[in-house]
Every structure is written in structure tokens, then in C-alpha cells.
Write an enzyme that holds these catalytic residues in place. Structure first.
Site, PDB file in Angstrom:
ATOM      1  N   LYS A 193       0.845  -1.197   0.000  1.00  0.00           N
ATOM      2  CA  LYS A 193       0.000   0.000   0.000  1.00  0.00           C
ATOM      3  C   LYS A 193       0.881   1.248   0.000  1.00  0.00           C
ATOM      4  O   LYS A 193       2.085   1.180   0.253  1.00  0.00           O
ATOM      5  CB  LYS A 193      -0.919   0.004   1.221  1.00  0.00           C
ATOM      6  CG  LYS A 193      -0.186   0.075   2.561  1.00  0.00           C
ATOM      7  CD  LYS A 193      -1.157   0.042   3.718  1.00  0.00           C
ATOM      8  CE  LYS A 193      -0.408   0.120   5.049  1.00  0.00           C
ATOM      9  NZ  LYS A 193      -1.340   0.134   6.202  1.00  0.00           N
ATOM     10  N   TYR A 241      17.009  30.349   6.338  1.00  0.00           N
ATOM     11  CA  TYR A 241      15.869  31.122   6.807  1.00  0.00           C
ATOM     12  C   TYR A 241      15.884  31.269   8.328  1.00  0.00           C
ATOM     13  O   TYR A 241      16.259  30.350   9.058  1.00  0.00           O
ATOM     14  CB  TYR A 241      14.562  30.439   6.400  1.00  0.00           C
ATOM     15  CG  TYR A 241      14.241  30.551   4.924  1.00  0.00           C
ATOM     16  CD1 TYR A 241      14.061  31.785   4.319  1.00  0.00           C
ATOM     17  CD2 TYR A 241      14.105  29.403   4.145  1.00  0.00           C
ATOM     18  CE1 TYR A 241      13.751  31.875   2.968  1.00  0.00           C
ATOM     19  CE2 TYR A 241      13.795  29.487   2.790  1.00  0.00           C
ATOM     20  CZ  TYR A 241      13.626  30.732   2.211  1.00  0.00           C
ATOM     21  OH  TYR A 241      13.326  30.826   0.875  1.00  0.00           O
TER      22      TYR A 241
END
Length: 377
Positions: free
Chosen positions: A41, A268
Site C-alpha cells: 500500500k 531562513y
């Protein structure tokens, strides 16, 4: 190693040999009369469902399990044969397709089961069904607590009277197989309390075990589902330890190296300050590729087998590592997790732990823009 794999900014190399090794290692710990179900899955936990399924079938894996109808159809469209079980809830009008393509479906409650049965009858087909029991996960499944057993047993019997549904499997899901053996045994007891009342129904496939409880797959259970262990993630099994190999290795390419001429902040929000003389490398991989930002405080990458700590925030497309004192060149590839070119290993479990998560999430987060390239010795 495949040379063309190294032309992209970021890349995920996948080891067919590692996957084959893990299948055989898992089988080593299982009872010989127990079937293995490979869980593919979520695009085989980010590894690629179709190529993974093909290797599993070559290794003789009996069943494949997915979560959605779309995932099952992807396998059938690729020519993957053999039993496929959808573990999740699908629309009942998928009954016609499921019957035609021999895709087994899960039934988790009475109303859904009856609607699925009616849809199959209207489509002139029959669907192989695996009934899900909730033995303690408190998610999908029929109740197994004593006060509800009569309704559960009566309801399941009603599903398989007449046509539309074919009794094929009875299953459940461990809640803490990796850490709570006592509760796992309680879940088995709850499963058996229902199974013993339904022994006359032809549930040919009975399963509850997963990667963390391979050795607990014994009579009456005759199939075990394995997901994370196939891909080299450590499920912390109760018995015994598994010698697993990484299947996926994720790299980012170093595109620039700088030596700071003065003290500077990096990235940042200027969260990191490095002194004059420090050397940093800009790596083309970021959170849009699946790198977890929470990892930035304690994380590091491997370059030529050497540890290079992160410097500053992980950006969308790139990040910076501190390579002071390291022998590194532009064009080298920095390893996020897996096995690098030197053979050094940085396990997904270790990276995940540093980010406060689990290897399952790490694998599934690697985005579609990172090319997957399968390699074999």
C-alpha cells in the site's frame, strides 16, 4: 552503481537485492506452513508498488495487500497476478470490478457488508471477502468484546448466506505487537472467541500478524502480513531480531561549496551562526522532496561515509550541511538515509528517531519528483 542515476538533483536508489534479502530473512522467522502477504500500500511505502510487487512475486510471496481500490487496479493493470487484498474500505460499486479481476475486499461492519453483497448480486458476480475483527485497535472491524459477540457472529453468518460474498478470510490488526506482548495475546484471544463460533465457515485465510510479530503467526493463523520489514525498517519484533537491509537510499547532489570569510548566519530565520573559515555545502534536496524539517536540529547527512551536520533550516528545494574538516567536493552526493557509495549506512530508523517520527513516515514522504531507480548486483 548506475551512473545515470547521478545526473539528477535528488535521487532514490532502490536495491532489488536488498528487497529479496529481506523477504528471505522474514521467511526465516516464520512457520513453514504460513503464507507471506507483502504489504504494498501507499506505493509500497514510497518504493514503487509495481516494481516491488514484481520482485515479491518472483520471490514466491503468496499475497499482496493494498489500501485502496485504485492501488489494486494499478497492480492488475501492470499484469500482477495472484491474490490481492484491499485492506481499506472501497465504494460498494467496486464489487463488479473486484469480482471480475479477482480482487479480495475487506468487510468491517454489517451495513457495509450487506451493501457490498447487494452490489455484487446486482452485478451478477461474487466477491471474495475478508472479514475484519476489531480486537483492540479500535479502528475498523466487527466488535469482539463479550457483550457484542452474538451480534457479530450472527451478522457475519448472514453475510455469507446466499450469493454475492464468498467467505475467504478472517483477520485483525495488532495494536502494539512491537512493544506489548501481553496485549497482543489478548487480541489473539478475542479473535479466537469469534473464530471458534464460525469454524464451519470456509475462512481459508486467517491473519493477524505483522512485521513486529512474525513468530506469533501460528495456528489457526496461516498468513502473516509484512510491510515495513520488507523495506528494511526495523519493527522491533518480539521474537526474533531480523537482519534487514535498506532497500531505499535517498541522496541530494552537492551543487556548491563555500568557505566563509567572516562569521555568517545560515538559512531562513538565521537560526545557525558559523565562524569565519567554516566550509558549507549546498545540497539539492529539501522538504518538497520529503526531507523532514523537524530533523534539522540534530540531523546529519553522510558524504563519502563522513558525517556532515545540517546547518540551518531545511528549505523547500535545498539544504546546507557543515563540511568543515571534511573531504568533500561539488558534485558529490549527500545521503539522507540508506546506504552510500562507500557502503556506510545511515538507517531510516535512526533518521526518523532524530526527527521524532518513524521510518514508515520517512519512506512515504519521499515525493514523486524524486526519481526511483532500481538497481541489482
Amino acid at each position: 552503481m548506475c551512473t545515470n542515476a547521478w545526473s539528477d538533483r535528488a535521487v532514490a536508489l532502490l536495491s532489488a537485492d536488498g528487497l529479496r534479502h529481506n523477504v528471505r530473512e522474514i521467511r526465516r522467522t516464520m512457520k513453514k506452513d504460513v503464507q507471506l502477504c507483502g504489504v504494498v500500500k501507499a506505493d509500497a511505502y514510497g518504493h514503487g508498488a509495481v516494481p516491488t510487487a514484481r520482485i515479491l512475486k518472483e520471490e514466491g510471496v503468496s499475497w499482496l495487500a493494498v489500501s485502496t481500490a485504485k492501488e489494486a487496479l494499478e497492480l492488475r493493470s501492470a499484469g500482477i497476478d495472484g491474490p490481492i487484498l484491499v485492506l481499506g474500505v472501497v465504494p460498494v460499486d467496486f464489487a463488479e470490478t473486484a469480482g471480475r479481476l479477482a480482487i479480495s475486499l475487506s468487510v468491517h461492519e454489517q451495513a457495509y457488508g450487506e451493501a457490498l453483497k447487494d452490489a455484487a448480486v446486482r452485478a451478477g458476480t461474487a466477491v471474495h471477502a475478508h472479514v475484519k475483527l476489531d480486537t483492540g485497535m479500535t479502528r475498523l472491524g466487527y466488535a469482539t468484546v463479550p457483550d457484542d459477540l452474538t451480534d457479530t457472529v450472527t451478522g457475519i453468518r448472514r453475510l455469507f448466506s446466499g450469493t454475492g460474498l464468498i467467505a475467504e478470510g478472517l483477520f485483525s490488526h495488532f495494536a502494539a505487537s512491537e512493544s506489548d506482548e501481553a496485549f497482543s495475546k489478548e487480541q489473539i484471544r478475542r479473535y479466537l472467541s469469534v473464530y471458534e463460533r464460525l469454524r464451519d465457515l470456509p475462512f481459508a485465510v486467517r491473519h493477524i500478524g505483522n512485521s513486529g510479530a512474525l513468530a506469533m503467526c501460528e495456528s489457526p493463523f496461516n498468513m502473516c502480513r509484512s510491510g515495513i520489514a520488507l523495506y528494511g525498517g526495523q519493527p522491533d519484533p518480539l521474537h526474533p531480531d531480523l537482519d534487514l537491509k535498506p532497500v531505499m537510499s535517498v541522496f541530494g547532489r552537492i551543487v556548491q561549496i563555500k568557505t566563509l570569510s567572516q562569521t555568517e548566519t545560515v538559512g531562513y530565520s538565521r537560526t545557525v551562526r558559523l565562524p569565519a573559515g567554516a566550509r558549507v555545502a549546498v545540497v539539492e534536496i529539501g522538504y518538497a522532496d520529503g526531507v523532514i524539517r523537524r530533523w534539522e536540529e540534530t540531523g546529519y547527512m553522510l558524504v563519502r561515509g563522513q558525517k556532515a551536520p545540517l546547518a540551518g533550516r531545511v528549505s523547500m528545494d535545498r539544504l546546507v550541511i557543515n563540511i568543515s574538516e571534511l573531504d568533500v567536493s561539488a558534485g558529490d552526493y549527500a545521503l539522507y538515509f540508506g546506504t552510500d557509495k562507500s557502503g556506510a549506512v545511515l538507517s531510516a530508523d535512526d533518521v526518523a528517531a532524530r526527527a521524532g517520527t518513524i521510518s514508515y513516515e520517512l519512506f512515504c514522504r519521499i515525493s514523486a519528483r524524486v526519481p526511483r531507480i532500481w538497481e541489482s548486483a
